[in-house]
Scaffold this active site. Sequence first.
Site, PDB file in Angstrom:
ATOM      1  N   ARG A 273      47.426  43.810  33.251  1.00 49.95           N
ATOM      2  CA  ARG A 273      46.723  44.359  34.406  1.00 49.95           C
ATOM      3  C   ARG A 273      45.364  44.877  33.936  1.00 49.95           C
ATOM      4  NH1 ARG A 273      48.666  45.998  39.323  1.00 49.95           N
ATOM      5  NH2 ARG A 273      50.799  45.737  38.590  1.00 49.95           N
ATOM      6  N   SER A 348      50.542  32.733  42.592  1.00 55.47           N
ATOM      7  CA  SER A 348      50.817  33.210  43.930  1.00 55.47           C
ATOM      8  C   SER A 348      50.109  32.279  44.902  1.00 55.47           C
ATOM      9  CB  SER A 348      50.246  34.624  44.053  1.00 55.47           C
ATOM     10  OG  SER A 348      50.407  35.108  45.361  1.00 55.47           O
TER      11      SER A 348
END
Length: 419
Positions: A273, A348
């Site tokens: 992240r 995604s």
Amino acid sequence: MIDLKLLRDDPEALRASQRARGEDPGAVDALLAADERRREAVGRADTLRAEQRQLGKKIGQARGDERTELLAYGKELAAQVKAAEVAQSEADEALTAAQRALPNLVIDGVPAGGEDDYAVLEHVGTPREFDFPVRDHVELLESLGGLDSERGAKVAGARFYFLTGIGAQLQLALLTMAMNKAIAAGFTMMIPPVLVKPEIMEGTGFLGAHAAEVYRLRDDDLYLVGTSEVPLAGYHSGEILDLSAGPKRYAGWSTCFRREAGSYGKDTRGIIRVHQFDKIEMFSYCPPDDAEAEHQRLLGWEREMLAAVDVPYRVIDTAAGDLGASAARKFDCEGWVPSQGRYRELSSTSNCTTFQARRLNVRYRDGDGRNQVVATLNGTLATTRWIVAILENHQRPDGSVTVPAQLRPFLGQDVLTPV
RNA sequence: GGAGGCUUCGCCUAGUCUGGUCUAUGGCGCCGCACUGCUAAUGCGGUUUGGGGUCACCCCCCAUCCCGGGUUCAAAUCCCGGAGCCUCCGCCA
């Protein structure tokens, strides 16, 4: 932005969608009321403008007393027109605001609920059994000489990093492989601007609930994109496309920027992240009737890519409450991360139906010669984060890493060894 | 950073000085019809986009001349602000 015809024809479907997302179904009724008020306001203004036009013609021809009289009435009428136009533009703004407040209609079959209510559709591959202590990606990358987080923080702050040597080479190889696959599948390669104007960022739906995630350059009134989906969606804004030869497909290669506000303490180690990473993103424009099939095709290309790096993964159907405002359905492919013993999002793909395209005014001419709003879809082919899954899944007892066979030609090495 | 020019309904274009029959001209392209063994050519007609009315069609109304304001009874046209494109000058990887 939701289609007003759909709103008028079937408000209950929208209310159900709101409930599935865990949001207020009352927003639908507010929108209906705003729509009605706008129609009334437009009607009144139209009538007055028609009268004014007729009067104008008469004044042009009239002379003397008649003209003076008409001019006096004209002044009065002008005031009424002005008032009606103000009312119209207020009603317009109110409608637009109500319309923008409503997220996309979710597709039937999407699980209701929040982040943890996803449905697992499939597992592919089996997580490897390790008979030695598993190293995490930070340990592996650092020992390979591929990552310098400390100096990243020195230069740019927390969640920034340098990919060094083999780390940088690995990313370039991975993204090049992904892009080659996209090109082979018929995508047009794009290197887009990573700074975009407010209306483009707004149009893609990222300035709603996720506005805090977006970097903004106030001095120049520009935004840094969090994905090349944004410039690729803006690419055809305001255009009428020819889709007779099939969907328009673009593969964007870009750096992505995210503020990661509110994620303090999560994934602070390594490159899972971060504020800046690179990504290959697929983007499709297609007729709305073809969108669900196109969504499956995008998912298919993601799966091919995951197979190519030989990482076990599962596919989930994201719950309604965890969808972005633009998405009507989203499938995530989550790769196995051995050091964490769980699946983490690697790709995604979202079907945004006509939601983005309506905001960005992207249409196509259908078989009957009518202009219709297109559907837009996007999906990830590879990101910096994939390095995590690749290294951890293919590590060996001595800290070296086997390079997945398909990646070898791009990297020029079969095995990565600690320096 | 400075100076100037441009932006009209798919493309090109007339109109802007001098506000009103601009409900925007013409050409190209496209569509339809006619004519012709076929094609081509020619002729006639149509062709911005969006919203609304209408069961639908025909048709009607409104908006739309890059965008936003202003002046005016009335704006493609006048005024102010902005955007985009182009040219030149300056500065700089």
